[in-house]
Design a protein around this motif. Structure first.
Motif, short mmCIF file in Angstrom:
data_model
loop_
_atom_site.label_atom_id
_atom_site.label_comp_id
_atom_site.label_asym_id
_atom_site.label_seq_id
_atom_site.Cartn_x
_atom_site.Cartn_y
_atom_site.Cartn_z
N GLN A 183 0.69 -1.10 0.24
CA GLN A 183 0.10 0.35 -0.06
C GLN A 183 1.13 1.15 0.12
O GLN A 183 0.18 2.33 -0.67
CB GLN A 183 -0.85 0.30 1.74
N ILE A 184 1.72 1.08 0.97
CA ILE A 184 2.76 2.57 1.30
C ILE A 184 3.88 2.49 0.05
O ILE A 184 3.44 3.45 -0.95
CB ILE A 184 4.07 2.13 2.29
N ILE A 185 4.11 1.31 -1.04
CA ILE A 185 4.65 1.65 -2.18
C ILE A 185 4.32 1.78 -3.27
O ILE A 185 4.10 2.95 -4.16
CB ILE A 185 5.32 0.51 -2.41
N ARG A 186 2.77 1.39 -3.62
CA ARG A 186 1.62 1.96 -4.07
C ARG A 186 1.18 3.84 -4.23
O ARG A 186 1.14 4.80 -4.95
CB ARG A 186 0.16 1.36 -4.47
N ALA A 190 2.52 6.88 -6.82
CA ALA A 190 1.61 7.22 -7.65
C ALA A 190 1.54 8.57 -7.74
O ALA A 190 1.11 9.61 -8.57
CB ALA A 190 -0.25 6.14 -7.43
N ASP A 191 1.86 9.79 -6.11
CA ASP A 191 2.75 10.81 -5.90
C ASP A 191 3.27 11.02 -6.38
O ASP A 191 3.28 12.39 -6.52
CB ASP A 191 2.40 10.40 -3.97
N LEU A 192 4.37 10.23 -6.53
CA LEU A 192 5.72 10.32 -7.22
C LEU A 192 5.17 10.69 -9.25
O LEU A 192 5.96 12.22 -9.22
CB LEU A 192 6.60 9.12 -6.90
N VAL A 193 4.47 10.22 -9.13
CA VAL A 193 4.40 10.37 -11.01
C VAL A 193 2.91 11.51 -10.79
O VAL A 193 3.57 12.49 -11.55
CB VAL A 193 3.40 8.84 -11.46
N SER A 194 2.44 11.55 -9.99
CA SER A 194 0.79 12.30 -9.95
C SER A 194 1.45 14.13 -9.72
O SER A 194 1.26 15.10 -9.98
CB SER A 194 -0.17 12.53 -9.16
N LYS A 195 2.36 14.42 -8.21
CA LYS A 195 2.59 15.63 -7.92
C LYS A 195 3.35 15.38 -8.11
O LYS A 195 3.96 17.23 -7.73
CB LYS A 195 2.66 15.05 -6.60
N ILE A 203 12.66 3.09 -7.28
CA ILE A 203 12.46 3.76 -5.12
C ILE A 203 13.28 2.80 -4.97
O ILE A 203 13.68 1.51 -4.74
CB ILE A 203 10.97 2.90 -4.78
N TYR A 204 13.96 2.80 -4.17
CA TYR A 204 15.43 2.47 -3.27
C TYR A 204 14.98 2.05 -2.20
O TYR A 204 14.64 2.91 -1.51
CB TYR A 204 16.94 2.87 -3.57
N GLU A 237 2.64 -4.78 -11.33
CA GLU A 237 2.42 -3.85 -11.22
C GLU A 237 3.51 -2.82 -12.28
O GLU A 237 3.71 -1.62 -12.55
CB GLU A 237 2.21 -3.09 -10.35
N GLY A 238 4.32 -3.70 -13.06
CA GLY A 238 6.32 -3.42 -13.46
C GLY A 238 6.88 -1.45 -12.62
O GLY A 238 7.23 -1.42 -13.30
N MET A 239 7.02 -1.67 -11.18
CA MET A 239 7.36 -0.80 -11.15
C MET A 239 8.85 -0.68 -10.40
O MET A 239 9.43 -2.38 -10.79
CB MET A 239 6.91 -0.73 -9.42
#
Ligand code: NAD
Ligand code: 4TP
Length: 330
Positions: A183-186, A190-195, A203-204, A237-239
């Motif tokens: 949940q935390i990583i999602r 998402a916020d690194l993309v949108s904000k 993400i390391y 999810e291809g992260m």
């Protein structure tokens, strides 16, 4: 021409440096309206103590928002419960602090405010006032009915997000479940993309145990929980996730040059590094909330309240960052 928005600011603990810092911010022009959720009496008294000019304007929601003018302070008044002596905590004002945060949350949730920027609160005195309180992050999540949020601090060249926040160290291992981690990583992704406009965030991720568990000899959380959770997100999810890597060596240029953020497993695994790099110039951002919230990287520094010696760098960074996020949204 930008559209002028309203930004709520909560100075935090009244006996701390928060009011001083807000008064210092108010001495410059800002392109949006700053609405201070605080006691007018407190702000007037502290301004007099600091010798800062101040023209208080009572907040009127019906008036169109105006850019902030240096030397003024638009205040939505929240009543103190007891007189304030700078540097001296008083549990009678614990509820006052929560009132200011609730006022800001309510305005952010209704769309009255485009963001909230928070000054430092004293967690201990709020608890002593009889309210269980572990931090703004958890408070805003609860008040906005958000099941999961992420605490991320950022300074020039480094972002650090946390899997667990304000819990005793003894509870950390149990709190790191695959579900929570994912949940935390999602949210972070998402916020690194949108904000933050990062198309494919890297993400390391830190391990929990010394040397990321040393193949299970120094702890099994990496093998049993963290690695499977990361693998699933990579595959399904291809992260772009790296690790779990040993936390003692993850913060080196080789990794940081590539990382968009480091994800630490607990508060004092990640934040000492961030604060060593940028204390006083960092911003604390809550990701995953239904509104923008930024904050300072420091606490109430009671011994500096009312002296004029508190460094304004982090509040300036927090406010500037909130304004950037607000302007990106429009
Ligand atoms: N954003 C927040 O609400 C926030 C953040 C961190 C700590 N806290 C709370 O603050 C309280 C005091 O915590 P602490 O003593 O660990 O941390 P602190 O940040 O208040 O103080 C740590 C040290 O840094 C100095 N310092 C802090 N801010 C400064 C500034 N702006 N300018 C110059 N020097 C500054 C202090 O004088 C002190 O030496 C605790 O209740 C803690 O939970 C709140
Ligand atoms: N963890 C934060 C820090 O070390 O700066 C601080 O305690 C504030 O957290 P909240 O924003 O949740 O109050």
């Amino acid at each position: 021409m930008i559209k002028v928005k309203r930004i709520a600011i909560t100075p935090g603990e009244p006996a701390g440096i928060g009011p001083d810092l807000v008064l210092a911010m108010a001495q410059e022009d800002w392109p949006h309206e700053l609405v201070i959720c605080a006691s007018s009496q407190l702000m007037v008294e502290r301004a007099a103590q600091l010798g800062l000019p101040l023209d208080v304007i009572e907040y009127d929601p019906a008036r169109p928002p105006q850019p902030h003018k240096a030397g003024t302070l638009v205040i939505t008044d929240c009543k103190l419960k007891a007189p304030v002596i700078p540097g001296e905590l008083n549990e009678q004002n614990g509820h006052y602090v929560l009132d200011t945060l609730s006022r800001a949350t309510q305005g952010c949730m209704s769309g009255e405010f485009a963001a909230v920027v928070t000054g430092p609160v004293h967690k201990g005195i709020i608890n002593r006032a009889g309210v269980s309180f572990s931090g703004h992050t958890e408070f805003f999540a609860q008040q906005s009915n958000t099941a999961q949020v992420v605490m991320m601090l950022a300074t020039e060249g480094l972002r650090v997000a946390l899997v667990t926040t304000h819990i005793p160290l003894a509870y950390v291992s149990k709190a790191i479940t695959a579900e929570r981690l994912q949940q935390i990583i999602r949210i972070l992704h998402a916020d690194l993309v949108s904000k933050f406009g990062i198309e494919q965030p890297k993400i390391y991720v830190c391990g929990l145990n010394p040397h990321a568990g040393e193949d299970g000899c120094l702890g099994k959380e990496e093998i049993e929980v963290i690695t499977p959770a990361l693998d699933q997100l990579r595959q399904e999810e291809g992260m772009k996730l790296f690790g779990p890597l040993p936390a003692d060596t993850i913060f080196q240029d080789k990794y940081l040059a590539d990382a968009d953020t480091v994800l630490a497993m607990y508060h004092d695994q990640g934040l000492p590094v961030l604060k060593f790099k940028g204390f006083g110039k960092s911003v604390n951002i809550t990701l995953g909330l239904p509104f923008i919230r930024t904050s300072v990287d420091h606490g109430t520094a009671l011994e500096l309240a009312g002296t004029g010696q508190a460094d304004t760098g982090s509040l300036w960074t927090a406010l500037s960052h909130a304004l950037e996020l607000v302007e990106k949204q429009t």
